[in-house]
Scaffold this active site. Structure first.
Site, PDB file in Angstrom:
ATOM      1  N   ASN A   8      -7.891   9.091   0.254  1.00 43.40           N
ATOM      2  CA  ASN A   8      -7.010   8.388  -0.685  1.00 43.40           C
ATOM      3  C   ASN A   8      -7.882   7.832  -1.803  1.00 43.40           C
ATOM      4  O   ASN A   8      -8.610   6.863  -1.601  1.00 43.40           O
ATOM      5  CB  ASN A   8      -6.286   7.263   0.084  1.00 43.40           C
ATOM      6  CG  ASN A   8      -5.451   6.391  -0.830  1.00 43.40           C
ATOM      7  OD1 ASN A   8      -5.242   6.703  -1.997  1.00 43.40           O
ATOM      8  ND2 ASN A   8      -4.972   5.276  -0.285  1.00 43.40           N
ATOM      9  N   TRP A   9      -7.788   8.463  -2.961  1.00 45.33           N
ATOM     10  CA  TRP A   9      -8.663   8.049  -4.063  1.00 45.33           C
ATOM     11  C   TRP A   9      -8.183   6.778  -4.756  1.00 45.33           C
ATOM     12  O   TRP A   9      -8.898   6.223  -5.593  1.00 45.33           O
ATOM     13  CB  TRP A   9      -8.778   9.179  -5.103  1.00 45.33           C
ATOM     14  CG  TRP A   9      -9.417  10.440  -4.599  1.00 45.33           C
ATOM     15  CD1 TRP A   9      -9.762  10.749  -3.298  1.00 45.33           C
ATOM     16  CD2 TRP A   9      -9.793  11.579  -5.387  1.00 45.33           C
ATOM     17  NE1 TRP A   9     -10.312  12.005  -3.246  1.00 45.33           N
ATOM     18  CE2 TRP A   9     -10.341  12.546  -4.513  1.00 45.33           C
ATOM     19  CE3 TRP A   9      -9.704  11.883  -6.747  1.00 45.33           C
ATOM     20  CZ2 TRP A   9     -10.805  13.780  -4.967  1.00 45.33           C
ATOM     21  CZ3 TRP A   9     -10.163  13.114  -7.206  1.00 45.33           C
ATOM     22  CH2 TRP A   9     -10.715  14.049  -6.313  1.00 45.33           C
ATOM     23  N   HIS A  95       1.785   2.863   1.768  1.00 46.23           N
ATOM     24  CA  HIS A  95       0.457   2.248   1.854  1.00 46.23           C
ATOM     25  C   HIS A  95       0.598   0.731   1.688  1.00 46.23           C
ATOM     26  O   HIS A  95       1.439   0.263   0.924  1.00 46.23           O
ATOM     27  CB  HIS A  95      -0.455   2.834   0.774  1.00 46.23           C
ATOM     28  CG  HIS A  95      -1.885   2.450   0.983  1.00 46.23           C
ATOM     29  ND1 HIS A  95      -2.369   1.218   0.616  1.00 46.23           N
ATOM     30  CD2 HIS A  95      -2.915   3.110   1.561  1.00 46.23           C
ATOM     31  CE1 HIS A  95      -3.646   1.148   0.952  1.00 46.23           C
ATOM     32  NE2 HIS A  95      -4.001   2.282   1.534  1.00 46.23           N
ATOM     33  N   GLU A 167      -3.151   1.649   9.508  1.00 50.01           N
ATOM     34  CA  GLU A 167      -4.178   0.998   8.693  1.00 50.01           C
ATOM     35  C   GLU A 167      -4.020  -0.515   8.787  1.00 50.01           C
ATOM     36  O   GLU A 167      -3.206  -1.100   8.061  1.00 50.01           O
ATOM     37  CB  GLU A 167      -4.032   1.432   7.231  1.00 50.01           C
ATOM     38  CG  GLU A 167      -4.170   2.925   7.018  1.00 50.01           C
ATOM     39  CD  GLU A 167      -4.574   3.260   5.594  1.00 50.01           C
ATOM     40  OE1 GLU A 167      -5.612   3.883   5.421  1.00 50.01           O
ATOM     41  OE2 GLU A 167      -3.852   2.858   4.660  1.00 50.01           O
ATOM     42  N   GLY A 233     -10.444   5.662   2.339  1.00 52.94           N
ATOM     43  CA  GLY A 233     -10.428   5.167   0.962  1.00 52.94           C
ATOM     44  C   GLY A 233     -11.801   5.296   0.330  1.00 52.94           C
ATOM     45  O   GLY A 233     -12.191   6.355  -0.160  1.00 52.94           O
ATOM     46  N   GLY A 234     -12.572   4.220   0.376  1.00 54.85           N
ATOM     47  CA  GLY A 234     -13.869   4.172  -0.314  1.00 54.85           C
ATOM     48  C   GLY A 234     -14.775   5.358  -0.030  1.00 54.85           C
ATOM     49  O   GLY A 234     -15.373   5.929  -0.954  1.00 54.85           O
TER      50      GLY A 234
END
Ligand code: PGA
Length: 252
Positions: A8-9, A95, A167, A233-234
């Protein structure tokens, strides 16, 4: 059971950076373990380019959000059909950042899941509790509510096409990760909740873990019985770390 590693950018990268990352992933795609599905979710402006570049590879492009309506006067929104028409195959919905900053409710996210299934795209449905909910021992109740209110109206064959991502909000972007045991406990609970909705179909629904998942902690998480990969993510913003995560997923 499928294993999926999805990146997930979020709202990162400009056109050149996005293209560089897509091409770095495409260059390595064939060297990755065959059993793991690879998904990338760039921001809207780069989806068409990403979908073109990954065509014929094993990478699926996902959006990070969609609108529930087929079309209409919804300024600034993007429909499932639009995404499908440019080769996008999946979409992250619900999200925690969308819930927190854009007031998305379980019911609204449930309508997006339904629209995605009708449009033939794979929904990646996110759930997870806040820190105070875990501290107050409400985490199971919160996640059960998120699953049943958003997915409860789907029949078993529809639910079989959904991917769930757990998450915990306190682990997203914080460097704090759920321990493999904490994550497995919740994943098993999610599977039990899904089984209550859909019966045996639940055993084949991939449940991904997300929240500060990195190459140095992924092996412990992905090896758990009910953890079927990750939503990253990161660590999905650099080719090397994302590819490493896909390789770790391939060992499952
Ligand atoms: P993170 O984000 O890996 O940077 O914690 C995960 C996510 O929000 O999907």
């Amino acid at each position: 059971m499928r294993t999926i590693v999805a990146g997930n950018w979020k709202m990162h990268k400009d056109r050149t950076e996005a293209l560089d990352l897509v091409m770095a992933l495409v260059a390595e795609a064939e060297t990755l373990p065959a059993g793991v599905e690879m998904v990338i979710a760039p921001p809207y402006p780069f989806l068409a380019m990403a979908a073109e570049r990954v065509r014929g590879t094993r990478i699926t492009v996902a959006a990070q959000n969609c609108h529930e309506a087929k079309q209409g006067a919804y300024t600034g929104e993007v429909s499932v059909a639009m995404l499908g028409s440019i080769g996008v195959g999946a979409c992250i919905v619900g999200h925690s950042e969308r819930r927190q900053y854009f007031n998305e409710t379980d019911a609204a996210v449930g309508r997006k899941v339904k629209a995605l299934l009708e449009g033939g795209l794979m929904p990646i449905y996110c759930c997870g509790e806040l820190l105070e909910e875990r501290q107050g021992e409400q985490h199971f109740a919160v996640v059960e509510r998120q699953i049943t209110e958003a997915l409860g109206a789907l029949d078993a064959s529809a639910l079989a096409r959904v991917v769930v991502a757990y998450e915990p909000v306190w682990a997203i972007g914080t460097g704090l990760t759920a321990s493999p045991e904490q994550a497995q406990e919740m994943h098993a609970f999610i599977r039990k909740t899904l089984r209550g909705l859909a019966g045996d179909v639940a055993d084949a629904i991939p449940i991904l873990y997300g929240g500060s998942c990195k190459p140095d902690n992924a092996a412990g998480l992905f090896s758990q019985q009910d953890i079927n990969g990750g939503l990253i993510g990161g660590a999905a913003l650099e080719a090397a770390s994302f590819l490493e995560l896909v390789r770790i997923g391939g060992r499952k």
